[in-house]
Design a protein around this motif. Structure first.
Motif, PDB file in Angstrom:
ATOM      1  N   TRP A  78      -6.281 -32.612   3.381  1.00 57.26           N
ATOM      2  CA  TRP A  78      -7.423 -32.304   2.523  1.00 57.26           C
ATOM      3  C   TRP A  78      -7.103 -31.129   1.606  1.00 57.26           C
ATOM      4  CZ3 TRP A  78     -12.587 -32.070   5.736  1.00 57.26           C
ATOM      5  CH2 TRP A  78     -12.687 -33.189   6.576  1.00 57.26           C
ATOM      6  N   LYS A  79      -7.836 -31.082   0.507  1.00 62.72           N
ATOM      7  CA  LYS A  79      -7.886 -29.884  -0.335  1.00 62.72           C
ATOM      8  C   LYS A  79      -9.342 -29.413  -0.313  1.00 62.72           C
ATOM      9  CE  LYS A  79      -4.124 -31.327  -3.374  1.00 62.72           C
ATOM     10  NZ  LYS A  79      -3.736 -31.694  -4.752  1.00 62.72           N
ATOM     11  N   VAL A  99     -15.414 -19.238   8.871  1.00 66.93           N
ATOM     12  CA  VAL A  99     -16.100 -20.432   9.370  1.00 66.93           C
ATOM     13  C   VAL A  99     -15.676 -21.661   8.570  1.00 66.93           C
ATOM     14  CG1 VAL A  99     -18.346 -21.592   9.508  1.00 66.93           C
ATOM     15  CG2 VAL A  99     -18.095 -19.232  10.323  1.00 66.93           C
ATOM     16  N   PHE A 100     -15.644 -21.541   7.248  1.00 72.86           N
ATOM     17  CA  PHE A 100     -15.399 -22.712   6.412  1.00 72.86           C
ATOM     18  C   PHE A 100     -13.919 -22.967   6.105  1.00 72.86           C
ATOM     19  CE2 PHE A 100     -19.920 -22.017   5.798  1.00 72.86           C
ATOM     20  CZ  PHE A 100     -20.381 -23.315   6.012  1.00 72.86           C
ATOM     21  N   THR A 101     -13.049 -22.165   6.684  1.00 75.09           N
ATOM     22  CA  THR A 101     -11.618 -22.490   6.655  1.00 75.09           C
ATOM     23  C   THR A 101     -11.146 -22.887   8.054  1.00 75.09           C
ATOM     24  OG1 THR A 101     -11.042 -20.155   6.961  1.00 75.09           O
ATOM     25  CG2 THR A 101     -11.057 -20.994   4.694  1.00 75.09           C
ATOM     26  N   GLY A 102     -12.063 -22.893   8.998  1.00 79.43           N
ATOM     27  CA  GLY A 102     -11.731 -23.307  10.352  1.00 79.43           C
ATOM     28  C   GLY A 102     -11.151 -22.221  11.227  1.00 79.43           C
ATOM     29  N   LYS A 112      -9.269 -26.228   9.858  1.00 79.70           N
ATOM     30  CA  LYS A 112      -7.961 -25.577   9.998  1.00 79.70           C
ATOM     31  C   LYS A 112      -6.858 -26.605  10.189  1.00 79.70           C
ATOM     32  CE  LYS A 112      -6.207 -21.408  12.246  1.00 79.70           C
ATOM     33  NZ  LYS A 112      -4.842 -21.552  12.139  1.00 79.70           N
ATOM     34  N   VAL A 113      -7.220 -27.722  10.823  1.00 80.73           N
ATOM     35  CA  VAL A 113      -6.256 -28.779  11.100  1.00 80.73           C
ATOM     36  C   VAL A 113      -6.115 -29.728   9.908  1.00 80.73           C
ATOM     37  CG1 VAL A 113      -5.732 -30.730  12.611  1.00 80.73           C
ATOM     38  CG2 VAL A 113      -6.797 -28.671  13.562  1.00 80.73           C
ATOM     39  N   GLU A 117      -4.389 -27.654   1.860  1.00 79.55           N
ATOM     40  CA  GLU A 117      -4.365 -26.751   0.700  1.00 79.55           C
ATOM     41  C   GLU A 117      -5.756 -26.200   0.436  1.00 79.55           C
ATOM     42  OE1 GLU A 117      -3.292 -26.679  -4.094  1.00 79.55           O
ATOM     43  OE2 GLU A 117      -2.799 -28.451  -2.898  1.00 79.55           O
ATOM     44  N   PHE A 118      -5.899 -24.895   0.646  1.00 80.21           N
ATOM     45  CA  PHE A 118      -7.158 -24.239   0.346  1.00 80.21           C
ATOM     46  C   PHE A 118      -7.071 -23.707  -1.080  1.00 80.21           C
ATOM     47  CE2 PHE A 118     -10.375 -20.814   0.716  1.00 80.21           C
ATOM     48  CZ  PHE A 118     -11.449 -21.618   1.087  1.00 80.21           C
TER      49      PHE A 118
END
Length: 206
Positions: A78-79, A99-102, A112-113, A117-118
């Protein structure tokens, strides 16, 4: 380990709109069925009615998300990008970002998994409004969305209940009245496409 991470909790509502032409098959198939267009592009808005992160109050804040998934949801790659309410304190901002990046584990730990790409995070004016059954999300000039439930029998909302979907067990079927994304090089117009409304009760790190 999770026990060393701060406790957090968020209760509120999530709305989501994607490019699926009919209701998103990921809800029922739990990501085992590909999106209707073979790939997913979408945005989401989160209204936090009550929440906290490591003792910091998150109540009343809003978050906007951008998501891009190249195929079946469970395959990852995911991106994603996040827009955090500009009213958030520094501690609340950092907590919501985790929280929203895991990184905070718990309900959203799958980010996180699955996110490879953030794209980034920004403070922004994030407005989440409800008028009748219509929900609106406005994130500066980046996201402008408006969704409404699809009426079922007798005009009542059509709801898929008792699912194992990660967001929550009951998903209201909706459709985008307006949907414009102009962010991170993306130019998306999803008027009339699939949308969802979900009451959320998330927590972590366990």
């Amino acid at each position: 380990m999770a026990k060393d991470l701060p406790e957090w909790a968020i209760k509120g509502e999530l709305i989501l709109n994607c490019n699926c032409t009919v209701f998103c098959p990921c809800v029922i198939s739990l990501g085992d069925h590909p999106p209707t267009e073979g790939y997913c592009m979408g945005w989401a808005g989160i209204r936090i009615d009550k929440g906290n992160y490591d003792g910091e109050d998150l109540s009343g804040l809003n978050v906007g998300l951008l998501l891009e998934i190249p195929g079946k949801m469970g395959r990852g790659n995911w991106k994603a990008a996040a827009y955090i309410d500009e009213r958030a304190s520094d501690k609340a901002y950092e907590g919501l970002l985790k929280v929203f990046t895991g990184q905070a584990r718990g309900t959203t730990g799958l980010f996180k998994v699955l996110v490879s790409e953030f794209l980034g995070a920004e403070r922004a004016p994030v407005q989440f409004e409800t008028e009748g059954k219509t929900r609106r999300l406005t994130v500066g000039k980046a996201i402008r969305g408006e969704i409404s439930p699809v009426p079922g029998h007798g005009g009542k909302d059509m709801v898929i209940t008792n699912t194992e979907y990660w967001m929550g067990p009951d998903i209201t079927v909706a459709k985008a009245d307006k949907a414009r994304v102009r962010a991170f090089g993306r130019v998306w117009d999803f008027d009339g496409r699939s949308a969802e409304i979900c009451q959320i009760d998330w927590h972590g790190p366990n």
